[in-house]
Design a protein around this motif. Structure first.
Motif, PDB file in Angstrom:
ATOM      1  N   THR A  22       0.858  -1.183   0.000  1.00 49.25           N
ATOM      2  CA  THR A  22       0.000   0.000   0.000  1.00 49.25           C
ATOM      3  C   THR A  22       0.897   1.238   0.000  1.00 49.25           C
ATOM      4  O   THR A  22       2.094   1.153   0.317  1.00 49.25           O
ATOM      5  N   PRO A  23       0.366   2.397  -0.336  1.00 49.84           N
ATOM      6  CA  PRO A  23       1.162   3.622  -0.254  1.00 49.84           C
ATOM      7  C   PRO A  23       1.768   3.846   1.131  1.00 49.84           C
ATOM      8  O   PRO A  23       2.896   4.344   1.251  1.00 49.84           O
ATOM      9  N   THR A  24       1.052   3.459   2.176  1.00 48.90           N
ATOM     10  CA  THR A  24       1.589   3.613   3.531  1.00 48.90           C
ATOM     11  C   THR A  24       2.831   2.765   3.742  1.00 48.90           C
ATOM     12  O   THR A  24       3.771   3.178   4.453  1.00 48.90           O
ATOM     13  N   GLU A  57      -6.130   1.380 -10.128  1.00 47.17           N
ATOM     14  CA  GLU A  57      -6.159   2.447  -9.127  1.00 47.17           C
ATOM     15  C   GLU A  57      -5.116   2.219  -8.040  1.00 47.17           C
ATOM     16  O   GLU A  57      -4.465   3.173  -7.579  1.00 47.17           O
ATOM     17  N   GLU A  58      -4.955   0.980  -7.629  1.00 51.04           N
ATOM     18  CA  GLU A  58      -3.947   0.667  -6.608  1.00 51.04           C
ATOM     19  C   GLU A  58      -2.542   0.923  -7.128  1.00 51.04           C
ATOM     20  O   GLU A  58      -1.682   1.456  -6.411  1.00 51.04           O
ATOM     21  N   LEU A  59      -2.289   0.543  -8.372  1.00 50.93           N
ATOM     22  CA  LEU A  59      -0.980   0.804  -8.968  1.00 50.93           C
ATOM     23  C   LEU A  59      -0.711   2.299  -9.103  1.00 50.93           C
ATOM     24  O   LEU A  59       0.398   2.775  -8.830  1.00 50.93           O
ATOM     25  N   SER A  60      -1.712   3.043  -9.525  1.00 44.99           N
ATOM     26  CA  SER A  60      -1.543   4.491  -9.661  1.00 44.99           C
ATOM     27  C   SER A  60      -1.228   5.128  -8.311  1.00 44.99           C
ATOM     28  O   SER A  60      -0.396   6.047  -8.229  1.00 44.99           O
ATOM     29  N   ALA A  61      -1.890   4.660  -7.247  1.00 48.71           N
ATOM     30  CA  ALA A  61      -1.630   5.196  -5.910  1.00 48.71           C
ATOM     31  C   ALA A  61      -0.205   4.886  -5.471  1.00 48.71           C
ATOM     32  O   ALA A  61       0.472   5.730  -4.854  1.00 48.71           O
ATOM     33  N   LEU A  62       0.267   3.681  -5.782  1.00 53.78           N
ATOM     34  CA  LEU A  62       1.650   3.329  -5.456  1.00 53.78           C
ATOM     35  C   LEU A  62       2.633   4.185  -6.246  1.00 53.78           C
ATOM     36  O   LEU A  62       3.649   4.644  -5.709  1.00 53.78           O
ATOM     37  N   ALA A 102       2.734   7.662  -4.717  1.00 52.25           N
ATOM     38  CA  ALA A 102       3.483   7.674  -3.460  1.00 52.25           C
ATOM     39  C   ALA A 102       4.985   7.563  -3.712  1.00 52.25           C
ATOM     40  O   ALA A 102       5.796   8.245  -3.076  1.00 52.25           O
ATOM     41  N   ALA A 103       5.352   6.698  -4.657  1.00 56.67           N
ATOM     42  CA  ALA A 103       6.772   6.532  -4.976  1.00 56.67           C
ATOM     43  C   ALA A 103       7.329   7.799  -5.617  1.00 56.67           C
ATOM     44  O   ALA A 103       8.378   8.316  -5.203  1.00 56.67           O
ATOM     45  N   HIS A 104       6.663   8.309  -6.622  1.00 56.74           N
ATOM     46  CA  HIS A 104       7.166   9.480  -7.344  1.00 56.74           C
ATOM     47  C   HIS A 104       7.200  10.722  -6.469  1.00 56.74           C
ATOM     48  O   HIS A 104       8.122  11.545  -6.579  1.00 56.74           O
ATOM     49  N   ASP A 105       6.223  10.871  -5.578  1.00 58.45           N
ATOM     50  CA  ASP A 105       6.227  12.019  -4.672  1.00 58.45           C
ATOM     51  C   ASP A 105       7.452  12.012  -3.765  1.00 58.45           C
ATOM     52  O   ASP A 105       7.915  13.075  -3.319  1.00 58.45           O
ATOM     53  N   ALA A 106       7.965  10.820  -3.488  1.00 63.05           N
ATOM     54  CA  ALA A 106       9.153  10.688  -2.629  1.00 63.05           C
ATOM     55  C   ALA A 106      10.439  10.629  -3.439  1.00 63.05           C
ATOM     56  O   ALA A 106      11.521  10.420  -2.869  1.00 63.05           O
ATOM     57  N   GLY A 107      10.335  10.783  -4.763  1.00 64.48           N
ATOM     58  CA  GLY A 107      11.522  10.711  -5.611  1.00 64.48           C
ATOM     59  C   GLY A 107      11.953   9.299  -5.940  1.00 64.48           C
ATOM     60  O   GLY A 107      13.087   9.086  -6.388  1.00 64.48           O
ATOM     61  N   ASP A 150       7.389   2.776 -14.092  1.00 64.98           N
ATOM     62  CA  ASP A 150       8.614   3.241 -14.756  1.00 64.98           C
ATOM     63  C   ASP A 150       9.293   2.144 -15.570  1.00 64.98           C
ATOM     64  O   ASP A 150       9.793   2.392 -16.671  1.00 64.98           O
ATOM     65  N   VAL A 151       9.314   0.931 -15.021  1.00 65.15           N
ATOM     66  CA  VAL A 151       9.958  -0.187 -15.710  1.00 65.15           C
ATOM     67  C   VAL A 151       9.290  -1.468 -15.222  1.00 65.15           C
ATOM     68  O   VAL A 151       8.909  -1.570 -14.044  1.00 65.15           O
ATOM     69  N   PHE A 152       9.127  -2.435 -16.122  1.00 63.03           N
ATOM     70  CA  PHE A 152       8.491  -3.682 -15.714  1.00 63.03           C
ATOM     71  C   PHE A 152       8.985  -4.822 -16.589  1.00 63.03           C
ATOM     72  O   PHE A 152       9.579  -4.612 -17.656  1.00 63.03           O
ATOM     73  N   SER A 153       8.740  -6.032 -16.093  1.00 59.89           N
ATOM     74  CA  SER A 153       8.999  -7.209 -16.916  1.00 59.89           C
ATOM     75  C   SER A 153       7.679  -7.732 -17.442  1.00 59.89           C
ATOM     76  O   SER A 153       6.646  -7.650 -16.779  1.00 59.89           O
ATOM     77  N   PHE A 154       7.720  -8.247 -18.657  1.00 55.81           N
ATOM     78  CA  PHE A 154       6.545  -8.861 -19.270  1.00 55.81           C
ATOM     79  C   PHE A 154       6.855 -10.335 -19.467  1.00 55.81           C
ATOM     80  O   PHE A 154       7.728 -10.706 -20.243  1.00 55.81           O
TER      81      PHE A 154
END
Length: 348
Positions: free
Chosen positions: A120-122, A157-162, A165-170, A201-205
């Motif tokens: 979760t973002p928390t 929506e859960e991925l966008s929230a993560l 949270a990640a991008h806001d923290a750099g 930003d980056v993922f494996s398929f």
């Protein structure tokens, strides 16, 4: 040792399945004449165009040999020598890659206990207290598995929230997409919705678990990360000399949404299996069945008797939890035969 083709279907892993006929046909088609090595061939160019068409014009796809290698290359793009990865305590990179991240990347894993395997973002923000502290490893990337190790799926929506949270923290967001196709099939969305559009930003398929022989891809969506991939892929021993045979498998999966048909069928077989044991008081389904995995607890003696005929493994032996996996080639008859034996075993 030859495989007994008359033995019951394996429910241990989707890695046990064979290769989809369309993928084999694509490999055969690529097996004509000579072609430049290391990705300088027409088949690799076709695969790269498929990636752009699927994930957007900024997406850069790089074919690799296996899922762990895809994770190491993808994560290496985001890390320095004193950095850390925030991930679930059940994440594949933390539990089933033999310490590859720690040894090969030389970084710390900051794991978080989760419900049903999902961060979760928390979980991100509570692990940022050491930012700027020279005595602590510096988190620079969040890594999640889609599908999670417990068979559950992150919603868009859960991925966008993560990602927020990640991008806001750099920080950056990495997705281990070994079963990305199964997640998209469950969520009734396209692959772009749970990657590009969610802020990944980056993922494996993953291809190997969904009908390929041996083919995965690292897909970079953040343009700032793309330049280093060719070098890291080579250094990580993930650059195949006869790349056409890897790339053509991925193209076959992406062409006409074969990836979706395979994943959707595997998911439905897992749902059929879960529904077939739902009325048995001796069995408890441990996690929501949202992909091609069923986690169930049942008596140890029943597990041992079933394992005499079927291949599957304990997930948590002390608790009696097993994992049953279905694949693109699991049939309703395979599931129904297994269910009949489960019912029979528990009634004895």
């Amino acid at each position: 040792m030859l495989i007994d083709q008359t033995s019951p279907k394996s429910f241990a892993s989707d890695n046990h399945a064979g290769v989809h006929p369309d993928v084999l046909e694509a490999i055969t088609h690529a097996n004509h004449g000579d072609a430049p090595a290391y990705g300088g061939d027409d088949w690799t160019a076709t695969f790269e165009r498929h990636i752009e068409a699927t994930f957007g014009p900024q997406a850069n796809g790089f074919a690799v040999l296996n899922g762990a290698g895809a994770n190491m290359v993808g994560l290496a793009l985001t890390l320095g020598c004193y950095d850390a990865i925030i991930c679930a305590d059940s994440a594949h990179i933390a539990t089933h890659e033999a310490g590859a991240a720690e040894r090969l990347l030389g970084v710390k894993l900051m794991t978080a206990p989760t419900t049903n395997g999902k961060l979760t973002p928390t979980d991100i923000t509570t692990r940022l207290g050491g930012l700027g502290n020279p005595h602590e490893s510096q988190p620079t990337v969040v890594s999640v598995s889609q599908v999670t190790e417990l068979g559950t799926c992150y919603t868009p929506e859960e991925l966008s929230a993560l990602a927020t949270a990640a991008h806001d923290a750099g920080l950056l967001l990495h997705v281990d997409g070994a079963r990305l196709a199964n997640a998209a099939a469950h969520l009734h969305c396209d692959l772009r919705t749970i990657t590009t559009d969610a802020g990944v930003d980056v993922f494996s398929f993953g291809g190997t678990k969904n009908g390929a022989l041996a083919a995965e891809a690292v897909v970079v969506l953040n343009p700032a990360l793309s330049t280093a991939v060719p070098f890291l892929r080579r250094q990580s021993l993930q650059l195949a000399s006869k790349m056409r045979f890897i790339a053509t498998q991925l193209s076959a999966l992406l062409d006409n949404d074969l990836w979706r048909r395979n994943a959707d069928h595997a998911n439905k077989m897992a749902q059929r299996l879960a529904a077939g044991v739902a009325d048995l008081p001796a069995i408890t389904i441990q996690h929501p069945v949202e992909s091609n995995a069923v986690f169930a607890s049942l008596p140890h003696d029943a597990v041992r008797r079933l394992q005499e005929r079927y291949t599957f493994h304990f997930w948590d032996e002390p608790s009696g939890v097993v994992r049953w996996m279905t694949a693109f080639d699991t049939t309703p008859d395979h599931v129904d035969e297994f269910l009949a034996d489960i019912h029979k075993t528990l009634s004895e």
